[in-house]
Design a protein around this motif. Structure first.
Motif, PDB file in Angstrom:
ATOM      1  N   UNK A  77     -30.658  52.332  10.257  1.00 58.10           N
ATOM      2  CA  UNK A  77     -31.640  54.344  10.307  1.00 58.10           C
ATOM      3  C   UNK A  77     -30.384  55.259  10.684  1.00 58.10           C
ATOM      4  N   UNK A  78     -29.754  54.777  11.971  1.00 58.15           N
ATOM      5  CA  UNK A  78     -28.744  55.222  12.405  1.00 58.15           C
ATOM      6  C   UNK A  78     -28.514  55.826  11.453  1.00 58.15           C
ATOM      7  N   UNK A  79     -27.363  55.599  10.331  1.00 60.30           N
ATOM      8  CA  UNK A  79     -26.285  56.081  10.003  1.00 60.30           C
ATOM      9  C   UNK A  79     -26.673  57.750   8.907  1.00 60.30           C
ATOM     10  N   UNK A  80     -28.472  56.807   8.423  1.00 62.30           N
ATOM     11  CA  UNK A  80     -29.182  57.896   7.655  1.00 62.30           C
ATOM     12  C   UNK A  80     -29.486  59.273   8.754  1.00 62.30           C
ATOM     13  N   UNK A  81     -29.310  59.494   9.931  1.00 69.52           N
ATOM     14  CA  UNK A  81     -30.201  60.538  10.299  1.00 69.52           C
ATOM     15  C   UNK A  81     -28.509  61.413  11.136  1.00 69.52           C
ATOM     16  N   UNK A  82     -27.300  60.114  11.181  1.00 66.22           N
ATOM     17  CA  UNK A  82     -26.343  60.125  11.573  1.00 66.22           C
ATOM     18  C   UNK A  82     -25.626  61.547  10.447  1.00 66.22           C
ATOM     19  N   UNK A  83     -25.756  60.631   9.477  1.00 64.92           N
ATOM     20  CA  UNK A  83     -25.305  61.778   8.182  1.00 64.92           C
ATOM     21  C   UNK A  83     -26.373  63.193   7.870  1.00 64.92           C
ATOM     22  N   UNK A  84     -27.351  62.987   8.399  1.00 63.95           N
ATOM     23  CA  UNK A  84     -28.510  64.384   7.972  1.00 63.95           C
ATOM     24  C   UNK A  84     -28.683  64.027   6.853  1.00 63.95           C
ATOM     25  N   UNK A  85     -29.097  62.591   5.920  1.00 64.30           N
ATOM     26  CA  UNK A  85     -29.851  62.218   4.952  1.00 64.30           C
ATOM     27  C   UNK A  85     -31.379  61.912   5.636  1.00 64.30           C
ATOM     28  N   UNK A  86     -31.208  61.703   6.327  1.00 65.30           N
ATOM     29  CA  UNK A  86     -32.879  62.064   7.629  1.00 65.30           C
ATOM     30  C   UNK A  86     -33.218  61.796   8.946  1.00 65.30           C
ATOM     31  N   UNK A  87     -33.950  62.850   8.217  1.00 63.87           N
ATOM     32  CA  UNK A  87     -35.286  63.416   7.634  1.00 63.87           C
ATOM     33  C   UNK A  87     -34.995  64.343   6.354  1.00 63.87           C
ATOM     34  N   UNK A  88     -35.143  63.995   4.605  1.00 58.54           N
ATOM     35  CA  UNK A  88     -34.540  64.957   3.628  1.00 58.54           C
ATOM     36  C   UNK A  88     -34.971  66.189   4.502  1.00 58.54           C
TER      37      UNK A  88
END
Length: 793
Positions: A77-88
């Motif tokens: 979750x951290x990495x997806x938010x940090x990478x701008x993947x989440x939220x789409x």
């Protein structure tokens, strides 16, 4: 102290240590408000219910970060938010400060939980380290049997978390200590020395009758100088019958006069040692040897027979057998003339005994002598300075054994056995608050690069305190990497990072791959180990691991790869053609074999392997309710067609978009690493191959040519990949990612613990430093050792 007393005492200690090293669970609280508010606002709509997006149900995900799987999901979750993947992008986006606050809070909790789990400070020596350590401690060669397999954690058997001690393991260590001491003290009398000069014509069976007379003219051809053998398969002849000679276990030297016959090229001889006929005891390969044609040459080998009464057996390799007409057989063979077998070559008394006892007269030795021996041994065995009170405990054991009527040697063995079963020997203690002790640093460095205890130079630098100096550490890394002992690093690290230890885990289907044989398997592993050595020795860029213009080949492997101009058993560095498919680990037959089973290849297995071992992107386990893909071994459909149906399952699609493309580009390589443009099948229909017998093995070819191979792929980012050459360029274009993955692997192996979320800053620093040195592999090793993390408890 009786052995059972030693076992009980140590087992009790190990249980206490196990409790001390156990994980301290964090409280299973609810998700903190700052996190749950963010999740409820921006994430929960897509990530809840029975079929959440990407298989991640945040409504059912608790916050028990002491559970590794739960922590892994929150890191995702951290990495997806940090990478701008989440939220789409199409969803409502949080303000910058809200994302920052969310990431800071989650990062803090993840690092706190990881710190609570990271309490392991003691590591048991694994089997390989134990074997090497007793060798160097006592200056004696001994093969330890019976130690249980070590558990692997995060891919390595050096991680303390997986190196527990059970009651069964403790019993094995008691037995191992006896094996070590038997080798150190040796027999009371010198072993029988053998120098057996013979000829295969002279061999007799256990009744004293000529052994091979009934096969002369059938399997063998008699000559003036000996026998010609043609057999590459079944072969009943031994160079010498050691069971009849009652030869002891030990190291032997063999010398053979040989020449190839009926061939204008060298013919390969292979020799096996041990129980070569009945196969009820230990049996092993001695080696493969090129025998030139026409002229006599001498082959000499040195080999250790682990069990008494073993023997040595010669066989041809790559020749066709005859069992009935050797006198008229026109194909290549090997003529074997005079043979000399001599040994055991070990000196007596054993070097370990001399190193331990010196010139001590055991008949007059007393307790003071025992104290001297124990006092000299303990600092090396415990890999640190010892107090006199520590030696007293082992001297008292000696005194008790003498009082019970034991001889000096027998009583000394009691003390030595207790030392070898001591936690201070079996475990690597690395004490310290912010830094480990200098002796622990010497130990960590030595086991990292040599898989054994520190030598005298490292120990001396620990004693005088200079080992912590960066220039001294650098010099020691260079010295250790240049020493023969670093071969253990190559074998143990590559064996686990690249799964080379699993090379025998599956046996290729003999009907589908009749050309596979022992020499090919051995050559596969040797290519990869020599390739790894070259990159390390020459400080070449890590990019070579995925795309290189060279490799190491012998004739057998070169033929398998379709590369001309390489003959014989000797490996050599070979330049690869710029437009060729080979080059880099992903095209090594060793890697291609361990990422397949013996019948078929799976893009899923190979794709997961690449993501985890090369790119450092571990994949989530598949959902419990999703079955595995069962390939059609009859060849009616391709694996690509079957996976297309699998990807239609929503819970599978997200992961397979990442997994499948790397696996698809390797479909041009079969389960034994050979190139293919069509599949093989055991269907009764289909085109027959153009050969009736497989090369080298001469096994009958029964497979048919199946459907065409499609090795193209579309990456998750939309890029189209035409073949493995393009995919290697994609990997080579991201050297930071390769360096980051290898840094994590090396740190896990060296530090003996999992490298987790809180280590990311350290990994990034090491990668930046390695980048400044053109991603040199040797430079990476230096950057890891020089980083403060290498000296932390």
């Amino acid at each position: 102290m009786k052995p059972i007393q030693v076992a009980v005492a140590f087992l009790a200690w190990s249980l206490i240590v196990g409790m001390a090293l156990g994980e301290t669970p964090t409280d299973q609280g609810e998700t903190p408000a700052v996190l749950s508010t963010f999740i409820d606002t921006y994430c929960i709509d897509c990530h809840r219910g029975d079929d959440p997006e990407g298989g991640l149900g945040l409504d059912a995900l608790d916050f028990n970060l002491s559970d590794p799987e739960t922590a892994r999901r929150w890191i995702g979750v951290h990495d997806r938010v940090s990478g701008g993947e989440m939220p789409p992008p199409e969803e409502t986006q949080p303000a910058g400060e809200r994302s920052t606050a969310f990431l800071a809070a989650l990062s803090s909790r993840l690092m706190e939980a990881e710190s609570d789990r990271r309490d392991v400070v003691l590591r048991r020596l694994n089997r390989h380290e134990y074997q090497n350590t007793v060798r160097d401690l006592f200056h004696t060669a001994v093969t330890i049997n019976g130690l249980p397999e070590d558990s692997s954690t995060d891919g390595f058997d050096t991680v303390g978390e997986g190196l527990a001690v059970s009651a069964e393991a403790m019993a094995a260590y008691l037995d191992a200590a006896d094996q070590v001491l038997d080798a150190v003290f040796g027999s009371e009398q010198p072993p029988q020395q053998i120098r057996h000069e013979t000829n295969l014509l002279d061999q007799v069976d256990w009744r004293g009758r000529p052994q091979l007379d009934n096969q002369i003219g059938k399997m063998f051809r008699r000559t003036e100088d000996g026998l010609v053998i043609f057999q590459s398969g079944y072969c009943p002849t031994n160079l010498v019958n050691f069971a009849r000679l009652r030869a002891p276990a030990g190291t032997y030297r063999g010398t053979l006069r040989v020449r190839a016959v009926q061939s204008d090229q060298p013919v390969t001889l292979r020799i096996y040692g041990g129980d070569t006929i009945v196969n009820r005891g230990e049996r092993h390969l001695v080696g493969y040897y090129d025998v030139p044609p026409g002229r006599w040459t001498t082959i000499q080998f040195t080999d250790r027979l682990v069990e008494a009464g073993g023997t040595f057996q010669p066989k041809c390799y790559g020749t066709r057998d005859t069992r009935k007409d050797a006198d008229t057989w026109s194909e290549p063979g090997i003529e074997i003339g005079d043979i000399v077998i001599e040994g055991p070559l070990e000196s007596w008394p054993p070097p370990g005994r001399i190193h331990l006892l010196g010139e001590l007269d055991l008949q007059t030795a007393d307790q003071d002598d025992a104290r001297t021996i124990i006092g000299r041994l303990l600092p090396r065995a415990f890999r640190r300075p010892v107090q006199s009170s520590e030696a007293d405990a082992y001297v008292n054991l000696f005194a008790s054994a003498v009082a019970a009527g034991r001889s000096f040697e027998s009583a000394l063995r009691v003390s030595l056995k207790a030392i070898l079963c001591s936690p201070d020997f079996l475990f690597r203690n690395e004490p310290g608050a912010s830094q480990i002790s200098p002796h622990a640093l010497a130990t960590r460095l030595s086991y990292f690069l040599c898989s054994t205890m520190p030598d005298d130079e490292l120990t001396g630098l620990a004693i005088d305190g200079s080992l912590r100096r960066p220039d001294v550490l650098r010099q020691q890394v260079e010295r250790l990497l240049d020493s023969p002992r670093s071969s253990a690093f190559t074998k143990n690290f590559t064996g686990q990072w690249l799964d080379l230890r699993d090379i025998d885990f599956t046996e290729p289907d003999a009907n589908l791959y009749p050309e596979f044989d022992e020499l090919l398997r051995i050559s596969m592993v040797q290519e990869t180990e020599m390739f790894f050595d070259e990159i390390l020795r020459e400080n070449l860029s890590l990019v070579n691991f995925v795309d290189s213009d060279f490799t190491f080949l012998n004739g057998r492997l070169a033929r398998h790869y379709g590369i001309d101009g390489v003959d014989g058993q000797a490996f050599r560095k070979v330049s690869l053609p710029p437009d060729g498919l080979r080059g880099g680990l992903l095209t090594h037959a060793s890697v291609l074999k361990v990422t397949a089973n013996g019948t078929y290849t799976s893009p899923v297995l190979r794709g997961v392997w690449i993501l985890e071992n090369i790119l450092g992107q571990p994949t989530s386990p598949p959902p419990d309710n999703v079955g595995s893909v069962e390939p059609d071994i009859r060849g009616a459909t391709t694996i690509r067609e079957q996976l297309a149906k699998h990807r239609d399952i929503p819970s599978c699609a997200a992961c397979h978009r990442q997994i499948d493309p790397p696996g698809f580009v390797l479909e041009c390589f079969d389960p034994i690493g050979g190139y293919r443009d069509r599949y093989r099948t055991m269907s009764t229909e289909g085109q027959r191959p153009g050969i009736k017998q497989a090369p080298f093995t001469y096994a009958w070819v029964r497979y048919r040519i199946g459907l065409p191979v499609d090795a193209t792929a579309q990456m998750d980012d939309g890029r189209s990949i035409d073949d493995i050459r393009e995919f290697k360029k994609v990997l080579a274009a991201a050297p930071d990612q390769l360096a980051r993955n290898l840094t994590v692997k090396l740190m896990t192996y060296a530090l003996g613990r999992k490298v987790g979320f809180s280590d990311r800053a350290t990994v990034d620093q090491i990668v930046r430093q390695t980048r400044q040195h053109d991603y040199g592999f040797r430079s990476l090793i230096h950057a890891i050792v020089q980083h403060p993390a290498f000296q932390k408890p």
